[in-house]
Enzyme design. Structure first.
Site, mmCIF file in Angstrom:
data_model
loop_
_atom_site.group_PDB
_atom_site.id
_atom_site.type_symbol
_atom_site.label_atom_id
_atom_site.label_comp_id
_atom_site.label_asym_id
_atom_site.label_seq_id
_atom_site.Cartn_x
_atom_site.Cartn_y
_atom_site.Cartn_z
ATOM 1 N N GLU A 196 -2.694 -2.698 -7.073
ATOM 2 C CA GLU A 196 -1.268 -2.974 -7.053
ATOM 3 C C GLU A 196 -0.504 -1.823 -7.723
ATOM 4 O O GLU A 196 -0.965 -1.261 -8.722
ATOM 5 C CB GLU A 196 -0.967 -4.273 -7.797
ATOM 6 C CG GLU A 196 -1.350 -5.516 -7.019
ATOM 7 C CD GLU A 196 -0.547 -5.669 -5.736
ATOM 8 O OE1 GLU A 196 0.695 -5.663 -5.792
ATOM 9 O OE2 GLU A 196 -1.174 -5.788 -4.666
ATOM 10 N N ILE A 211 1.024 -13.280 11.745
ATOM 11 C CA ILE A 211 1.877 -12.111 11.522
ATOM 12 C C ILE A 211 1.759 -11.136 12.685
ATOM 13 O O ILE A 211 2.757 -10.564 13.133
ATOM 14 C CB ILE A 211 1.530 -11.436 10.187
ATOM 15 C CG1 ILE A 211 1.845 -12.387 9.021
ATOM 16 C CG2 ILE A 211 2.295 -10.126 10.012
ATOM 17 C CD1 ILE A 211 1.383 -11.892 7.667
ATOM 18 N N HIS A 250 4.392 -2.516 -2.107
ATOM 19 C CA HIS A 250 3.939 -3.873 -1.766
ATOM 20 C C HIS A 250 5.110 -4.861 -1.779
ATOM 21 O O HIS A 250 5.170 -5.800 -2.575
ATOM 22 C CB HIS A 250 2.842 -4.345 -2.723
ATOM 23 C CG HIS A 250 2.060 -5.500 -2.162
ATOM 24 N ND1 HIS A 250 1.033 -6.108 -2.850
ATOM 25 C CD2 HIS A 250 2.137 -6.161 -0.965
ATOM 26 C CE1 HIS A 250 0.525 -7.091 -2.119
ATOM 27 N NE2 HIS A 250 1.192 -7.142 -0.977
ATOM 28 N N PRO A 302 -6.944 -9.671 7.470
ATOM 29 C CA PRO A 302 -7.298 -9.937 6.079
ATOM 30 C C PRO A 302 -8.359 -8.948 5.621
ATOM 31 O O PRO A 302 -8.984 -8.252 6.444
ATOM 32 C CB PRO A 302 -7.870 -11.365 6.140
ATOM 33 C CG PRO A 302 -8.452 -11.460 7.519
ATOM 34 C CD PRO A 302 -7.534 -10.662 8.403
ATOM 35 N N SER A 323 -1.059 -4.979 5.665
ATOM 36 C CA SER A 323 -2.080 -6.025 5.507
ATOM 37 C C SER A 323 -2.710 -5.967 4.116
ATOM 38 O O SER A 323 -2.171 -6.549 3.178
ATOM 39 C CB SER A 323 -3.129 -5.918 6.615
ATOM 40 O OG SER A 323 -3.805 -4.668 6.575
ATOM 41 N N ARG A 324 -3.806 -5.232 3.969
ATOM 42 C CA ARG A 324 -4.462 -5.061 2.678
ATOM 43 C C ARG A 324 -4.837 -3.594 2.525
ATOM 44 O O ARG A 324 -5.226 -2.932 3.489
ATOM 45 C CB ARG A 324 -5.721 -5.942 2.562
ATOM 46 C CG ARG A 324 -5.486 -7.413 2.814
ATOM 47 C CD ARG A 324 -4.524 -8.023 1.833
ATOM 48 N NE ARG A 324 -5.112 -8.364 0.561
ATOM 49 C CZ ARG A 324 -4.414 -8.710 -0.506
ATOM 50 N NH1 ARG A 324 -3.094 -8.728 -0.445
ATOM 51 N NH2 ARG A 324 -5.023 -9.013 -1.624
ATOM 52 N N ASP A 327 2.433 -0.091 2.833
ATOM 53 C CA ASP A 327 2.981 -1.026 1.845
ATOM 54 C C ASP A 327 1.922 -1.508 0.856
ATOM 55 O O ASP A 327 2.263 -2.049 -0.189
ATOM 56 C CB ASP A 327 3.590 -2.232 2.574
ATOM 57 C CG ASP A 327 4.168 -3.275 1.637
ATOM 58 O OD1 ASP A 327 5.014 -2.905 0.803
ATOM 59 O OD2 ASP A 327 3.772 -4.454 1.722
#
Length: 314
Positions: free
Chosen positions: A268, A160, A288, A211, A238-239, A263
């Site tokens: 979540e 990515i 997300h 990650p 990413s996270r 994002d």
């Protein structure tokens, strides 16, 4: 070759009825039974009920803890319809010999494009002006910024990160990269590999593509943000836990950072209304969606089925 196993999709992951029949035919070659649930449930008891009697489970980013997995004694293979696998108790899976395989590569284009979209949104305040114009607002002498000739720091040069770089080059941006190793192809494209501090100090835009690991958790904390130019913007597709959200909100609210596009979060969405980024200045928040395109979902299903087939064929 493995045969006579039960396979379940714990959630729909973009599969419709016609695709379900197609998948059933694929697994019929292995005399395997395939079933699917067309709703998404995340409570532990429902997950146990859906997985317990199956040998193979397909799941995206629903957390699977030890307390769930230990009540699924037949489970042999987890097909993760997602890139990250930090939501799975990998230590338990390793202990019990449960194979875990992700769907690497399915959302490379989708995530890269959203990263660019967030950059443009923050630079030109697109979302903000959409709200303003609906409330009889106008430009009021605002001047946006162009992506061309900006220095963009890419943290994480996986698939990515590389794809985002190529898109940035098409816009005429300059790219710095921080990664475990350099890449000759990317260097030939004009990418300059630098250390973390150099990237943070010299980037107009910082885009995260790593990650979530022990090394990357809270990588972007208050100390890291102090290195940035006050005019810089930060993009995270990413996270969520790669960033200390409190520190980012503080930097934005105190004009130590010009803007952010986010994002992903610690949990979540929907987010708690008091989440610091929801009330931070110049912060575009989306729920997300970077990975979620029709094209990426179609590719994801094919990758997941292929991963299971490869395992069954051994």
């Amino acid at each position: 070759m493995k045969e006579n196993l039960r396979i379940v999709a714990v959630e729909p992951i973009g599969i419709d009825k016609s695709k379900e029949e197609e998948i059933k035919q694929v697994f019929a070659k292995y005399k395997c039974e395939f079933s699917i649930y067309y709703d998404r449930k995340e409570d532990e008891q429902t997950l146990i009920d859906r997985i317990a009697d199956n040998d193979i489970a397909i799941v995206s980013n629903i957390p699977l803890s030890k307390s769930v997995l230990e009540k699924c004694p037949n489970l042999k293979f987890l097909a993760i319809a997602f890139t990250g696998i930090d939501h799975i108790d990998l230590d338990y899976c390793k202990e019990k010999g449960i194979t875990v395989v992700n769907a690497s590569g399915y959302a490379t284009e989708a995530v890269s494009e959203l990263a660019i979209g967030l950059m443009l949104d923050v630079l030109r305040k697109i979302t903000c002006f959409d709200t303003d114009i609906r409330n009889q607002g106008a430009r009021n002498n605002f001047l946006g910024l162009e992506l061309k000739n900006k220095t963009v720091g890419i943290i994480g040069m996986g698939a990515i990160g590389k794809r985002t770089t190529f898109l940035l080059k098409a816009f005429g941006a300059n790219v710095l990269a921080y990664s475990h190793s350099s890449n000759l192809v990317m260097e030939r494209e004009g990418v300059e590999y630098v250390d973390f501090e150099t990237l943070m100090r010299n980037s107009d835009i910082i885009s995260l593509h790593v990650p979530l690991t022990k090394e990357t958790e809270n990588l972007i904390d208050s100390k890291a943000l102090q290195l940035c130019k006050p005019s810089a913007i930060l993009i995270n597709t990413s996270r969520g836990k790669v960033i200390d959200s409190e520190a980012l909100a503080d930097a934005l609210n105190n004009d130590r950072l010009a803007g952010a596009g986010v994002d992903v979060y610690e949990t979540e969405p929907p987010l708690n209304t008091n989440h610091p980024l929801l009330n931070a200045k110049n912060c575009i928040c989306v729920p997300h969606i970077a990975y979620a395109t029709k094209e990426s979902f179609d590719k994801r299903i094919d990758i997941v089925v292929s991963n299971i087939e490869k395992w069954l064929s051994k």
